[in-house]
Design an enzyme around this catalytic site. Structure first.
Site, PDB file in Angstrom:
ATOM      1  N   GLU A  34       0.834  -1.149   0.080  1.00 12.72           N
ATOM      2  CA  GLU A  34       0.007   0.081  -0.151  1.00 12.72           C
ATOM      3  C   GLU A  34       0.904   1.218  -0.070  1.00 12.72           C
ATOM      4  O   GLU A  34       1.628   1.751   1.134  1.00 12.72           O
ATOM      5  CB  GLU A  34      -0.967  -0.014   1.218  1.00 12.72           C
ATOM      6  CG  GLU A  34      -2.064   0.899   1.108  1.00 12.72           C
ATOM      7  CD  GLU A  34      -2.920   1.003   2.404  1.00 12.72           C
ATOM      8  OE1 GLU A  34      -4.084   1.904   2.346  1.00 12.72           O
ATOM      9  OE2 GLU A  34      -2.791   0.334   3.231  1.00 12.72           O
TER      10      GLU A  34
ATOM     11  N   HIS B 218      -5.803   6.117  -2.204  1.00 12.19           N
ATOM     12  CA  HIS B 218      -5.070   7.640  -1.673  1.00 12.19           C
ATOM     13  C   HIS B 218      -5.028   8.489  -2.927  1.00 12.19           C
ATOM     14  O   HIS B 218      -3.800   8.768  -3.078  1.00 12.19           O
ATOM     15  CB  HIS B 218      -3.908   7.266  -0.924  1.00 12.19           C
ATOM     16  CG  HIS B 218      -4.100   6.438   0.416  1.00 12.19           C
ATOM     17  ND1 HIS B 218      -3.961   7.049   1.522  1.00 12.19           N
ATOM     18  CD2 HIS B 218      -4.463   5.096   0.338  1.00 12.19           C
ATOM     19  CE1 HIS B 218      -4.392   6.224   2.466  1.00 12.19           C
ATOM     20  NE2 HIS B 218      -4.366   5.158   2.066  1.00 12.19           N
TER      21      HIS B 218
ATOM     22  N   HIS C  75      -9.973   0.262  -0.182  1.00 12.18           N
ATOM     23  CA  HIS C  75     -10.856   0.827   0.883  1.00 12.18           C
ATOM     24  C   HIS C  75     -11.538   1.850   0.034  1.00 12.18           C
ATOM     25  O   HIS C  75     -11.455   3.271   0.401  1.00 12.18           O
ATOM     26  CB  HIS C  75     -10.123   1.294   2.099  1.00 12.18           C
ATOM     27  CG  HIS C  75      -8.580   2.019   1.935  1.00 12.18           C
ATOM     28  ND1 HIS C  75      -8.598   3.362   1.165  1.00 12.18           N
ATOM     29  CD2 HIS C  75      -7.417   1.846   2.451  1.00 12.18           C
ATOM     30  CE1 HIS C  75      -7.419   3.638   1.189  1.00 12.18           C
ATOM     31  NE2 HIS C  75      -6.800   3.185   2.465  1.00 12.18           N
TER      32      HIS C  75
ATOM     33  N   ASP D 204      -8.778  -4.070   6.946  1.00 12.92           N
ATOM     34  CA  ASP D 204      -7.665  -2.817   7.077  1.00 12.92           C
ATOM     35  C   ASP D 204      -7.135  -2.866   8.331  1.00 12.92           C
ATOM     36  O   ASP D 204      -6.826  -1.658   8.947  1.00 12.92           O
ATOM     37  CB  ASP D 204      -8.148  -1.603   6.646  1.00 12.92           C
ATOM     38  CG  ASP D 204      -7.253  -0.484   6.053  1.00 12.92           C
ATOM     39  OD1 ASP D 204      -6.022  -0.919   6.070  1.00 12.92           O
ATOM     40  OD2 ASP D 204      -7.504   0.591   5.933  1.00 12.92           O
TER      41      ASP D 204
END
Length: 408
Positions: A133, A198, A219, A281
């Site tokens: 990530e 992100h 997510h 997560d």
């Protein structure tokens, strides 16, 4: 893997097609060898009475950072093993250990620890490959990730990482960054899942990224652009793109906090169970008492506070991580998002199995697949977890052990 034959009977078996009431599952050599109605006769088998509980495929967590007081970025093999042991208690039979943004040296070190831990892991959730990530993220959408380490994709760097380890199953990045489309195409050529995360991308940028290999939204909603204005004009963001691109998969932190029930219902209504994977997560504080904790490396990570069922920044200005467990995700989808049991289970079994490319061996109770199973009651309280035919967690034994400790 166990070579013993096991018969689990008197259970409600959740298959891909229906729930078989009062059914029997037979296991041999770590595989499912029989799924049938009633209390079937099975010679020379160890018998387990499910006592009317549900028998489901083992939960698969595609995105997880830690638990039980440990984080995969701690810099040691033991943390990997302890996290895997923590999450089997909540029904997770397989997972993708996940990194945070960091220096290249830390990333390579974590990959080495994964390789070592994967050989030693016999009592915890199986490892299905690493999820990287970052560090190729938008600083405007850093969330709780450290913006100091965020940068554009560098071909020399990411090719070195991918050459260094073949354990990388997926990699999340912001697709609007310089070089991100080339990065996505390169990942696709290697069979590594490219995911958007992100990101401040608008719809058109996400669509181009999808065409370049980015097939998953990490997510969903969290650290992700929505509708925005630029020079007075409105633009659809990454969230809208996730909805509009039918073939794009999404993963959601279904703890009822990162996404409240109305948004969980919306994701389910539009994307459906076949395109939505449930993820924890989870960070190190998962399975631990509320209070202060550390996100990331135990030595230099970010201090956070766990309260209200979630990790927050110390100033309470934003969430800083999840403390959800797999059973909580299923429970939330059923009770708060009104999702039928079978589809809630699909979201944490067959859907992630398909996304990760392991559906030929995992994700459903079908003859010939791995005997990864979890038993739970109507409130999704886990009573037993089985991985490749081995009982790795039994709540009855745990209760007896705790009772003995209290007595002593």
């Amino acid at each position: 893997m166990s070579d013993k034959k096991i018969k689990i009977y008197n259970g409600n078996i959740i298959t891909p097609y229906r729930i078989i009431k009062n059914g029997t599952v037979v296991i041999a050599n770590g595989l499912i060898t029989g799924v049938m109605e009633g209390n079937a006769e099975v010679a020379d088998a160890i018998e387990i009475d499910a006592k009317g509980k549900y028998i489901a495929p083992g939960f698969i967590d595609m995105h997880i950072h830690g638990g039980g007081g440990y984080d995969f970025m701690d810099g040691n093999v033991n943390s990997f093993l302890k996290i895997a042991e923590t999450h089997v208690k909540y029904g997770t039979t397989a997972m993708c250990p996940t990194t945070l943004t960091s220096e290249l040296s830390n990333l390579l070190e974590t990959l080495e620890h994964y390789e070592q831990a994967n050989k030693l892991n016999t009592t915890g959730s199986q490892f299905l490959g690493m999820h990287l990530e970052g560090p190729y993220f938008s600083k405007n959408q850093s969330g709780a990730q450290d913006p100091r380490f965020m940068r554009d994709p560098d071909p020399i760097e990411y090719k070195k990482v991918l050459y260094h380890s073949h354990a990388i199953r997926r990699w999340s990045a912001a697709p609007e960054l310089k070089g991100a489309l080339e990065f996505g195409r390169y990942l696709k050529s290697l069979g590594v899942i490219a995911a958007i995360a992100h990101t401040d991308a608008i719809y058109e940028e996400v669509l181009e990224a999808f065409e370049s290999g980015y097939t998953l939204a990490t997510h969903f909603y969290s650290a992700m652009s929505g509708v925005s204005r630029r020079n007075a004009f409105r633009y659809a963001g990454a969230i809208e793109a996730g909805y509009l691109i039918d073939e794009m998969d999404v993963e959601i932190i279904a703890d009822g906090i990162h996404l409240p029930p109305p948004l969980l219902k919306l994701v389910y209504k539009i994307k459906g169970a076949s395109r939505t994977a449930l993820i924890t997560d989870a960070m190190r504080a998962t399975g631990m008492p509320p209070g202060k904790s550390i996100l990331g490396n135990i030595h230099d990570g970010l201090e956070v506070i766990v309260e209200d069922g979630v990790a927050k920044l110390m100033d309470r200005s934003a969430f800083a991580g999840s403390v959800a467990t797999a059973d909580r995700l299923v429970r939330t989808m059923i009770k708060d998002a009104d999702v039928p049991m079978m589809e809630a289970i699909q979201m944490i079994t067959s859907t992630p199995a398909r996304i990760l490319g392991v559906s030929n061996t995992k994700g459903s109770i079908v003859e010939g697949k791995d005997a990864d199973l979890v038993l739970f009651d109507s409130d999704i309280n886990i009573s037993m977890t089985i991985i490749q035919g081995v009982v790795v967690y039994n709540a009855d034994n745990e209760l007896q052990k705790n009772s003995l400790e209290i007595t002593v």
